[in-house]
Design a protein around this motif. Structure first.
Motif, mmCIF file in Angstrom:
data_model
loop_
_atom_site.group_PDB
_atom_site.id
_atom_site.type_symbol
_atom_site.label_atom_id
_atom_site.label_comp_id
_atom_site.label_asym_id
_atom_site.label_seq_id
_atom_site.Cartn_x
_atom_site.Cartn_y
_atom_site.Cartn_z
ATOM 1 N N TYR A 99 -12.467 -1.011 1.475
ATOM 2 C CA TYR A 99 -11.048 -1.271 1.763
ATOM 3 C C TYR A 99 -10.457 -2.287 0.783
ATOM 4 N N ARG A 100 -10.549 -1.931 -0.490
ATOM 5 C CA ARG A 100 -10.022 -2.817 -1.541
ATOM 6 C C ARG A 100 -9.336 -1.989 -2.610
ATOM 7 N N ALA A 101 -8.274 -2.541 -3.173
ATOM 8 C CA ALA A 101 -7.635 -1.874 -4.314
ATOM 9 C C ALA A 101 -8.533 -2.068 -5.526
ATOM 10 N N VAL A 102 -8.751 -0.994 -6.288
ATOM 11 C CA VAL A 102 -9.735 -1.102 -7.373
ATOM 12 C C VAL A 102 -9.165 -0.672 -8.725
ATOM 13 N N TYR A 103 -7.845 -0.656 -8.852
ATOM 14 C CA TYR A 103 -7.297 -0.188 -10.126
ATOM 15 C C TYR A 103 -7.168 -1.296 -11.180
ATOM 16 N N ASN A 104 -7.726 -2.482 -10.888
ATOM 17 C CA ASN A 104 -7.725 -3.531 -11.925
ATOM 18 C C ASN A 104 -8.930 -3.327 -12.850
ATOM 19 N N ASN A 105 -9.010 -2.122 -13.385
ATOM 20 C CA ASN A 105 -10.101 -1.773 -14.298
ATOM 21 C C ASN A 105 -9.484 -1.313 -15.623
ATOM 22 N N ASP A 106 -10.331 -0.824 -16.506
ATOM 23 C CA ASP A 106 -9.866 -0.431 -17.836
ATOM 24 C C ASP A 106 -8.730 0.608 -17.743
ATOM 25 N N ALA A 107 -8.941 1.635 -16.912
ATOM 26 C CA ALA A 107 -7.935 2.710 -16.804
ATOM 27 C C ALA A 107 -6.610 2.174 -16.262
ATOM 28 N N GLY A 108 -6.706 1.375 -15.199
ATOM 29 C CA GLY A 108 -5.500 0.839 -14.565
ATOM 30 C C GLY A 108 -4.695 -0.024 -15.526
ATOM 31 N N ILE A 109 -5.400 -0.830 -16.316
ATOM 32 C CA ILE A 109 -4.706 -1.722 -17.262
ATOM 33 C C ILE A 109 -4.103 -0.908 -18.413
ATOM 34 N N LYS A 110 -4.849 0.126 -18.847
ATOM 35 C CA LYS A 110 -4.316 0.949 -19.945
ATOM 36 C C LYS A 110 -3.004 1.635 -19.527
ATOM 37 N N VAL A 111 -2.978 2.120 -18.302
ATOM 38 C CA VAL A 111 -1.748 2.774 -17.813
ATOM 39 C C VAL A 111 -0.607 1.763 -17.783
ATOM 40 N N ALA A 112 -0.914 0.567 -17.257
ATOM 41 C CA ALA A 112 0.127 -0.468 -17.180
ATOM 42 C C ALA A 112 0.618 -0.851 -18.577
ATOM 43 N N GLU B 31 -1.497 -6.728 -17.911
ATOM 44 C CA GLU B 31 -2.760 -7.171 -17.306
ATOM 45 C C GLU B 31 -2.514 -8.056 -16.076
ATOM 46 N N ASP B 32 -1.613 -9.013 -16.233
ATOM 47 C CA ASP B 32 -1.312 -9.912 -15.106
ATOM 48 C C ASP B 32 -0.712 -9.149 -13.934
ATOM 49 N N ALA B 33 0.169 -8.203 -14.264
ATOM 50 C CA ALA B 33 0.821 -7.422 -13.189
ATOM 51 C C ALA B 33 -0.218 -6.623 -12.412
ATOM 52 N N ASP C 215 3.161 0.029 2.903
ATOM 53 C CA ASP C 215 3.044 -1.379 2.472
ATOM 54 C C ASP C 215 2.406 -1.465 1.086
ATOM 55 N N VAL C 216 1.347 -0.683 0.900
ATOM 56 C CA VAL C 216 0.602 -0.756 -0.366
ATOM 57 C C VAL C 216 1.487 -0.329 -1.532
ATOM 58 N N GLN C 217 2.164 0.792 -1.365
ATOM 59 C CA GLN C 217 2.945 1.298 -2.493
ATOM 60 C C GLN C 217 4.244 0.526 -2.703
ATOM 61 N N ASP C 218 4.722 -0.096 -1.642
ATOM 62 C CA ASP C 218 5.876 -0.969 -1.761
ATOM 63 C C ASP C 218 5.483 -2.206 -2.583
ATOM 64 N N GLU C 219 4.309 -2.724 -2.299
ATOM 65 C CA GLU C 219 3.816 -3.887 -3.041
ATOM 66 C C GLU C 219 3.551 -3.518 -4.494
ATOM 67 N N MET C 220 3.059 -2.290 -4.699
ATOM 68 C CA MET C 220 2.821 -1.803 -6.064
ATOM 69 C C MET C 220 4.135 -1.803 -6.849
ATOM 70 N N THR C 221 5.202 -1.398 -6.186
ATOM 71 C CA THR C 221 6.520 -1.381 -6.828
ATOM 72 C C THR C 221 6.924 -2.801 -7.202
ATOM 73 N N TYR C 222 6.777 -3.692 -6.246
ATOM 74 C CA TYR C 222 7.289 -5.052 -6.417
ATOM 75 C C TYR C 222 6.437 -5.892 -7.365
ATOM 76 N N SER C 223 5.115 -5.745 -7.274
ATOM 77 C CA SER C 223 4.248 -6.640 -8.057
ATOM 78 C C SER C 223 3.732 -6.014 -9.345
ATOM 79 N N LEU C 224 3.809 -4.691 -9.449
ATOM 80 C CA LEU C 224 3.258 -4.068 -10.652
ATOM 81 C C LEU C 224 4.346 -3.394 -11.497
ATOM 82 N N ILE C 225 5.044 -2.452 -10.888
ATOM 83 C CA ILE C 225 5.983 -1.635 -11.666
ATOM 84 C C ILE C 225 7.205 -2.446 -12.118
ATOM 85 N N GLU C 226 7.856 -3.111 -11.167
ATOM 86 C CA GLU C 226 9.094 -3.816 -11.532
ATOM 87 C C GLU C 226 8.875 -4.971 -12.508
#
Lengths: 416, 292
Positions: free
Chosen positions: A212-225, A401-403, A380-391
């Motif tokens: 039960y953890r978000a795991v996209y703070n890896n190489d792929a996740g950062i490359k997309v960001a 990387e920080d996002a 909640d998860v995808q709302d947070e993704m919008t606020y803390s990652l995408i925007e």
């Protein structure tokens, strides 16, 4: 004569009461409505003792709201379609759904419909509560005509190729390469970051359901960001691209689902001739020989625990999904790929795909399309993704990387 | 005898008001009781609510999203109140000067107020879009565009402009009613004393309009806490949650996150805040006005 009529009337009433009534709700969509209308009447003819009270999900802000109101007021249907995985998880937590995998003949239906792999993405703690109906892979639409005009014989496959194209094509405030961010609603993350993440990570989950953890703070996740960051920083994409940008030539590429095909055929018949479909773009080092995964916008069917006729409801569901002819009809009427992995191998569907090459592209990716994480806190998860990652990336408030790290941290706080 | 008449009158009064009392009991009393029950419970639409004490209240106190929405309302008020007040007043003054077609002009402005929020929200989102007609004109004239809804700084201002557009006619008519109720002889007396039009406006019109202005302010403040359609339809609460309003947080909590008890508690907080702000406004601005 009067007596006879009275007896007949009485018999009719008794007969109508003797019927087993199943309340069945389906998605409010004209094509799907036509499909279910046909099937329900066929089933009723074959089973005169069953009365299926079929309606579309009552009008409300969303299907979920209507279903929740029905649960709260004790008017839950027996069967309901149009259930997305996150809502299914919420309903499972509320103990509202029948465990389908316990019902007789479930495994047969799964194997007859060639859903053995697909059903895995729908399992909740190893159990199946939802029967997937259709699986819409999200793929890239490209304007072939514009690409050729700029000397590109085939659509870009990697981020670098996108950058190269952007340098040639983009005119600030007028023309952009592609739509990168789909919008700011929570569900828009399915159609941007999550799709690109599945593509970049060979279909790895973004939420680890065991820990039960978000795991996209890896190489792929950062490359997309970083891809998002590069596109926004250089103004090769924009937050707001205006109305129908792909058809108006404001952009050359955009992620889209198969539901766009009938729309484009009706609204932009000339432009759709110049559309070519590819999987989502991937990082530069993504192996050429590996398939590209994508997001599956998929909806399923459930039977509610409150149903007094669970057996009869399941019999109807079994009847619908045991016959591939019904999937063929679905495909023809809705143009959305049924959730089965043999779409391109089964000769039954060949004729349809020969006549509908764009739909065939979608069928190719059904096996590589992965549903969203089966968690009850999707909103909640995808709302947070919008606020803390995408925007923050869109507005240049944080680096990629920080996002990614910050959003993962915050999401973990939500789902723990 | 008098007692009997009084009794009969009382019975009659009760009978007449009973319709409203029943109405209030069903549509106000029942939801209010249910709201209080929900605020002190844990319930997710299924089964019976379970008592949860002050858990929901504590959650609201520590919820940064709710507080963000609350401060967004204050931000909205900062733009909305001065703009709507000035334009409504100008509209009311202009209406009081018009000689012909007064009803037509008043109704034209009221059309905005009765229009469907969803319909005009879509219209404005297209009109103010980055590539929309308005920005195209600005781009041609000044070689730049304005990110009306996509800039975290500008989005709330743009939303407030739309709400101003909607309410100018309505508030304007309230102020207009106030203006026409000021007797002419007060102005005539002032003119005899040598007052110019600015003096007349600031020393007579504005002070005597105080009840109407306070009424408009009360309406505007309560509206601000309940605003939903425009930000929901146009910006979805973004960018960077800058247009997220309490109603939107409540709506998503209740219907998307399956947490109606938390939404109910937030609604109590919102109601209290709007009441407090209205009370302060009245304390600070309301004056007793006697037109003799």
């Amino acid at each position: 004569m009067k007596k006879l009529l009275f007896v007949l009337f009485l018999t009719l009433i008794i007969m109508s009461f003797a019927k087993t009534k199943i309340v069945f709700w389906t998605a409010p969509n004209p094509n799907q409505e036509a499909y279910w209308k046909k099937l329900v009447s066929e089933y009723e003819k074959l089973n005169p003792d069953i009365d299926i009270e079929w309606t579309t999900i009552p009008a409300a802000g969303s299907s979920e709201e209507a279903i929740l109101s029905a649960i709260a007021s004790g008017r839950t249907p027996d069967i309901c379609t149009n259930i997305f995985s996150g809502f299914a998880a919420q309903l499972i937590e509320l103990d509202q759904l029948v465990e389908l995998s316990k019902l007789p003949g479930f495994d047969e239906v799964v194997s007859q419909r060639k859903m053995n792999d697909i059903i895995k993405g729908w399992k909740f703690m190893g159990k199946s509560y939802v029967l997937p109906i259709y699986s819409n892979p999200i793929l890239m639409w490209w304007r072939k005509d514009i690409l050729q005009e700029y000397g590109f014989k085939k659509p870009p496959r990697t981020y670098s190729e996108i950058y190269e194209l952007s340098k040639k094509f983009v005119v600030p405030k007028e023309k952009y390469t592609m739509r990168v961010v789909a919008g700011r609603n929570w569900w828009d993350r399915w159609f941007d970051y999550i799709t690109y993440y599945y593509a970049a990570s060979e279909g790895k989950p973004y939420i680890d359901l065991k820990k039960y953890r978000a795991v996209y703070n890896n190489d792929a996740g950062i490359k997309v960001a970083k891809f998002f960051e590069t596109m926004f920083k250089n103004k090769w994409t924009a937050v707001d691209l205006g109305n129908a940008p792909l058809y108006n030539g404001v952009i050359i590429g955009s992620l889209k689902g198969p539901w766009e095909i009938p729309y484009a055929e009706n609204q932009f018949p000339e432009i759709i001739k110049n559309i070519t479909i590819t999987p989502p773009v991937v990082p530069d080092n993504y192996p050429n020989d590996k398939p590209i995964y994508t997001f599956a916008d998929t909806k399923g069917l459930v039977i509610f625990k409150s149903s007094k006729h669970q057996k009869e409801a399941w019999d109807f569901v079994k009847w619908v999904y045991s016959n591939p002819e019904n999937d063929k009809l679905w495909l023809e009427m809705t143009k959305m790929p049924p959730a089965r992995s043999d779409l391109l191998k089964n000769p039954l569907f060949k004729d349809f795909f020969d006549k509908n090459p764009l739909a065939a592209e979608y069928a190719k990716y059904v096996g590589y399309a992965i549903p969203p994480a089966l968690i009850s806190k999707t909103v909640d998860v995808q709302d947070e993704m919008t606020y803390s990652l995408i925007e923050p990336i869109m507005y240049g408030k944080a680096n990629a990387e920080d996002a990614v790290k910050n959003s993962v941290k915050k999401i973990n706080r939500i789902i723990w | 005898m008098t007692k009997n008449i009084r009794k009969r009158e009382a019975r009659k009064g009760l009978l007449i008001s009973s319709t409203y009392l029943v109405y209030a009991a069903i549509f106000w009393g029942y939801p209010f009781v249910w709201l209080v029950i929900l605020a002190f419970s844990r319930w997710r639409y299924v089964g019976s609510p379970r008592f949860a004490g002050f858990r929901n209240f504590l959650r609201v106190l520590y919820d940064p999203i709710f507080w963000k929405a609350f401060f967004n309302v204050l931000n909205f008020l900062m733009y909305y109140i001065p703009i709507v007040l000035i334009f409504s007043l100008l509209f009311a003054l202009a209406l009081s000067k018009i000689k012909y077609g007064k009803t037509f002009v008043a109704l034209s402005f009221l059309v905005a107020n009765i229009s469907s929020g969803v319909a005009y929200s879509i219209m404005f989102s297209k009109l103010f879009a980055e590539n929309g007609p308005l920005n195209q004109i600005i781009y041609k004239l000044f070689n730049t565009t304005i990110p009306w809804f996509t800039s975290p700084q500008l989005a709330m201002f743009s939303i407030s402009l739309i709400v101003v557009w909607k309410f100018i006619g309505y508030y304007g008519l309230i102020l207009y009613a106030g203006i026409i109720s000021i007797p002419n002889n007060i102005y005539e007396a002032a003119e005899l004393d040598g007052a110019n039009k600015y003096v007349k406006f600031f020393k007579i019109t504005l002070p005597l309009l105080n009840p109407s202005i306070v009424m408009v302010l009360v309406f505007a403040i309560s509206l601000s806490f309940g605003i939903f359609t425009e930000p929901y339809m146009i910006t979805g609460g973004g960018p960077m949650r800058s247009t997220l309003m309490p109603m939107m947080v409540m709506y998503t909590s209740a219907f998307q996150k399956l947490d109606p008890t938390y939404a109910a508690t937030m609604s109590i907080f919102t109601a209290i805040f709007s009441f407090v702000i209205i009370w302060i406004t009245r304390k600070l601005l309301e004056r007793e006005v006697d037109i003799v």
